[in-house]
Design an enzyme around this catalytic site. Structure first.
Site, PDB file in Angstrom:
ATOM      1  N   GLU A  67      -6.220   6.730  -1.439  1.00 54.86           N
ATOM      2  CA  GLU A  67      -6.029   5.510  -0.573  1.00 54.86           C
ATOM      3  C   GLU A  67      -6.841   4.154  -1.214  1.00 54.86           C
ATOM      4  O   GLU A  67      -5.968   3.153  -0.922  1.00 54.86           O
ATOM      5  CB  GLU A  67      -6.665   5.751   0.574  1.00 54.86           C
ATOM      6  CG  GLU A  67      -5.949   6.873   1.538  1.00 54.86           C
ATOM      7  CD  GLU A  67      -4.770   6.618   2.073  1.00 54.86           C
ATOM      8  OE1 GLU A  67      -4.592   5.528   2.373  1.00 54.86           O
ATOM      9  OE2 GLU A  67      -4.005   7.521   1.905  1.00 54.86           O
ATOM     10  N   HIS A  87       1.721   4.181  -3.010  1.00 58.26           N
ATOM     11  CA  HIS A  87       1.495   5.796  -3.086  1.00 58.26           C
ATOM     12  C   HIS A  87       2.594   6.394  -3.880  1.00 58.26           C
ATOM     13  O   HIS A  87       2.518   7.480  -4.567  1.00 58.26           O
ATOM     14  CB  HIS A  87       1.447   6.108  -1.502  1.00 58.26           C
ATOM     15  CG  HIS A  87       0.240   5.945  -1.005  1.00 58.26           C
ATOM     16  ND1 HIS A  87      -1.010   6.719  -1.392  1.00 58.26           N
ATOM     17  CD2 HIS A  87      -0.116   5.693   0.462  1.00 58.26           C
ATOM     18  CE1 HIS A  87      -2.010   6.359  -0.612  1.00 58.26           C
ATOM     19  NE2 HIS A  87      -1.412   5.936   0.521  1.00 58.26           N
ATOM     20  N   HIS A 134       0.746  -1.162   0.033  1.00 55.93           N
ATOM     21  CA  HIS A 134      -0.048   0.131  -0.135  1.00 55.93           C
ATOM     22  C   HIS A 134       0.742   1.284   0.007  1.00 55.93           C
ATOM     23  O   HIS A 134       0.628   2.170  -0.751  1.00 55.93           O
ATOM     24  CB  HIS A 134      -1.129  -0.107   1.436  1.00 55.93           C
ATOM     25  CG  HIS A 134      -1.629   1.140   1.458  1.00 55.93           C
ATOM     26  ND1 HIS A 134      -2.975   1.548   0.896  1.00 55.93           N
ATOM     27  CD2 HIS A 134      -1.386   2.424   1.991  1.00 55.93           C
ATOM     28  CE1 HIS A 134      -3.448   2.411   1.310  1.00 55.93           C
ATOM     29  NE2 HIS A 134      -2.483   3.168   2.040  1.00 55.93           N
ATOM     30  N   GLU A 135       1.918   1.314   0.895  1.00 58.20           N
ATOM     31  CA  GLU A 135       2.702   2.309   1.000  1.00 58.20           C
ATOM     32  C   GLU A 135       3.688   2.600  -0.361  1.00 58.20           C
ATOM     33  O   GLU A 135       3.667   3.834  -0.745  1.00 58.20           O
ATOM     34  CB  GLU A 135       3.390   2.451   2.182  1.00 58.20           C
ATOM     35  CG  GLU A 135       2.738   2.325   3.526  1.00 58.20           C
ATOM     36  CD  GLU A 135       1.821   3.396   3.603  1.00 58.20           C
ATOM     37  OE1 GLU A 135       2.185   4.559   2.966  1.00 58.20           O
ATOM     38  OE2 GLU A 135       0.998   3.260   4.552  1.00 58.20           O
TER      39      GLU A 135
END
Length: 270
Positions: free
Chosen positions: A200, A139, A135-136
């Site tokens: 997100e 980004h 997820h990070e």
């Protein structure tokens, strides 16, 4: 009071935001995104901020946790690059574990990743950490840092244009204050927050592609986020939040399984 001038000033502000959107595309999802700043500018700011954090927050010396962080981080970055992400090689990334009770993690442009020790009790395996790491890293690969800065710039520019329009139109001070306050609330709830939630959700999607392709089981994502949901109070309505509601996030993750499970099976030879 010149309502026609007010109308046209508001229209100009809205058109400015609209004209600035869609400047580039997120390769993994095809979504158009706003991009008013370059990667070099944002990366430079991020690196400076990260170096400052390391001087202000204690860095953990826990060997086991640090080894897990390095192991999973490098595999996810390699997976992202193999999936077409324009990222620095894994050996140029920096993964730092900060001593903090915060149940959180982050990644910055320029290859800077931070995890807080407070999130580790939720990791039953590398698969769990990979959910967060993917997820990070997503980004970063999707240029969400640049996009957020661009949104702030566009919002400020549109607000300035609206203020000028009100002044040129001769709108009285009290009405101008009402219009500007309405614009501020409208841009926050109708523009800034919805796009933040979109980013997100996009990071969840792209991150699962990366983690599954790296050989981490994507099915742990649902129980992991259920554990995360149990940590929060759930009192903030979704439309007021920068993140999707946990129930929304979990439903979206469940819908992604038919797409990402084959990537996991291929990576693990199943």
């Amino acid at each position: 009071m010149n309502l026609l001038s007010t109308f046209f000033a508001t229209l100009c502000a809205c058109l400015l935001i609209g004209a600035l959107t869609g400047c580039q595309t997120v390769s993994e999802t095809g979504r158009s995104q706003l991009s008013l700043v370059g990667d070099t500018e944002v990366s430079s700011m991020a690196v400076q901020q990260f170096e400052q954090m390391k001087t202000e927050m204690p860095v953990s010396s826990d060997a086991e946790k640090n080894a897990q962080l390095q192991r999973v981080g490098k595999k996810i970055v390699d997976s992202a690059r193999k999936n077409g992400a324009d990222l620095l090689p894994a050996d140029q990334w920096e993964f730092v574990l900060f001593e903090s009770d915060q149940v959180n993690a982050f990644a910055m442009p320029g290859g800077k990743v931070g995890f807080y020790t407070g999130i580790f009790p939720l990791f039953d395996s590398d698969d769990d950490m990979a959910v967060v790491m993917g997820h990070e890293i997503a980004h970063v690969s999707a240029d969400h840092g640049q996009e957020k800065v661009s949104h702030q710039m566009a919002n400020q520019m549109a607000g300035a244009a609206l203020a000028i329009g009100l002044g040129v139109g001769g709108v009285d001070h009290d009405l101008s204050q009402v219009v500007m306050a309405s614009y501020g609330a409208g841009s926050t709830y109708g523009f800034i927050l919805p796009y933040s939630r979109t980013m997100e959700s996009e990071a969840d999607h792209i991150g699962l592609i990366y983690s599954a392709s790296a050989g981490y089981d994507p099915r742990v994502a649902v129980p992991f986020w259920q554990k995360m949901a149990a940590k929060g109070d759930g009192s903030t309505p979704e439309f007021l939040s920068t993140h999707p509601a946990e129930s929304t996030r979990i439903k979206n993750l469940e819908k992604m399984m038919p797409e990402v499970l084959p990537l996991y099976y291929k990576a693990t030879g199943q």
